[in-house]
Scaffold this active site. Structure first.
Site, PDB file in Angstrom:
ATOM      1  CE  LYS A 111      -2.684   1.289   3.265  1.00  0.00           C
ATOM      2  NZ  LYS A 111      -1.762   2.845   4.061  1.00  0.00           N
ATOM      3  CD  GLU A 113      -0.426   7.746   3.884  1.00  0.00           C
ATOM      4  OE1 GLU A 113      -0.011   8.405   4.292  1.00  0.00           O
ATOM      5  OE2 GLU A 113       0.154   6.686   4.845  1.00  0.00           O
ATOM      6  CD  GLU A 180      -6.179   7.477   7.646  1.00  0.00           C
ATOM      7  OE1 GLU A 180      -5.849   7.085   7.905  1.00  0.00           O
ATOM      8  OE2 GLU A 180      -5.729   7.529   9.016  1.00  0.00           O
TER       9      GLU A 180
HETATM   10  O1  KIV Z   1      -0.889   2.402   9.192  1.00  0.00           O
HETATM   11  C1  KIV Z   1      -2.383   2.065   9.173  1.00  0.00           C
HETATM   12  O2  KIV Z   1      -2.876   1.323   9.280  1.00  0.00           O
HETATM   13  C2  KIV Z   1      -3.202   2.216   7.676  1.00  0.00           C
HETATM   14  C3  KIV Z   1      -4.763   2.469   8.429  1.00  0.00           C
HETATM   15  C4  KIV Z   1      -5.122   3.544   9.068  1.00  0.00           C
HETATM   16  C5  KIV Z   1      -5.491   2.657   6.873  1.00  0.00           C
HETATM   17  O3  KIV Z   1      -2.504   2.485   6.906  1.00  0.00           O
END
Ligand code: KIV
Length: 262
Positions: A111, A113, A180
């Site tokens: 993932k 951002e 988010e």
């Molecule tokens: O780091 C994390 O736990 C996240 C969540 C807030 C989606 O990215």
């Protein structure tokens, strides 16, 4: 439970909501595996487990260590690993670090951002065989740059930016998107504007699934409880009570009694 695939995750768009929860170790990932569709090894571990004030000092080594533990505890669950701050600042760095995740762990996806500005990185990863989850809206890794955690989607301009971000990340090849800290009506519009599943956190109920940080939803993390967090148990007080009972029994020489000795 049969492990979900990217195909089966994508079929859940506008259908049965996806259940995502963070996990940082084998102990909890095993427990969560009975109910979760997807486990996220979030860089939030740098706060609740690492004791730091934000996620910014999380490292690749840390993410790889925790991802390995999570995958060992729940080999039958789809696992996404957060790329930490600084690990995807350009295409070469992003690919090298994402390859580390695939080579050194059993994670299924990473993932990152960011929205339109990060679409070229998402494209570089997906075109090199890495499955990517996007993350738009409130970006914890922008905490210092933005001067705090900023809820997004408060104006029509912000709403249109979020829709453009989601579409750019989908176009770049991401198979799923986390949104988010976004006004619920705007998050719904974002989810309707793309064909990949959109997973909300603090983004209302008009999306394709939810994610929560496990230490928040179990009531274990006390320093700060965001407005959107529902605590499904009172973990902190249960743990404190148990340890306090243990202390009392140890000091009174009540533990171990004859039931607990060889
Ligand atoms: O780091 C994390 O736990 C996240 C969540 C807030 C989606 O990215």
């Amino acid at each position: 439970m049969k492990k979900l695939t990217i195909g089966s995750i994508q079929k859940r768009k506008s259908s049965l909501p996806l259940v995502m929860i963070t996990a940082y170790d084998a102990l909890f990932s095993r427990l969560f595996s009975e109910s979760a569709d997807i486990l996220l090894v979030g860089d939030s571990l740098n706060m609740s487990f690492g004791g730091n004030p934000d996620t910014l000092s999380a490292t690749m080594d840390q993410m790889i260590y925790h991802t390995n533990a999570v995958c060992k505890g729940a080999p039958e669950i789809f696992v996404i690993t957060d790329m930490p701050f600084g690990s995807y600042c350009d295409e070469k760095t992003a690919l090298e670090n994402a390859i580390r995740v695939y080579r050194e762990t059993a994670a299924d996806a990473v993932k990152i951002e960011g929205g339109t500005d990060k679409a070229h990185l998402v494209h570089h990863l997906t075109s090199n065989g890495i499955a990517v989850c996007g993350h738009i809206g409130l970006l914890p890794q922008a905490f210092r740059a933005e001067g705090g955690y900023k809820v997004k989607g408060k104006t029509e301009t912000e709403a249109l930016t979020l829709i453009a971000d989601a579409q750019a990340i989908e176009e770049a090849g991401a198979f799923i998107l986390v949104i988010e800290g976004v006004k619920a009506d705007v998050a719904t519009r974002v989810a309707q504007s793309v064909s990949i599943p959109v997973i909300g956190i603090g983004a209302g109920n008009g999306v394709d699934g939810q994610v929560l940080v496990f230490s928040d939803m179990l009531g274990l993390y006390e320093p700060f409880v965001p407005k959107f967090v529902k605590q499904y148990m009172n973990g902190a007080s249960s743990v404190k009570k148990a340890v306090s009972n243990y202390k009392t029994e140890v000091q009174n020489k009540e533990f171990p009694n004859e039931n607990y000795i060889y």
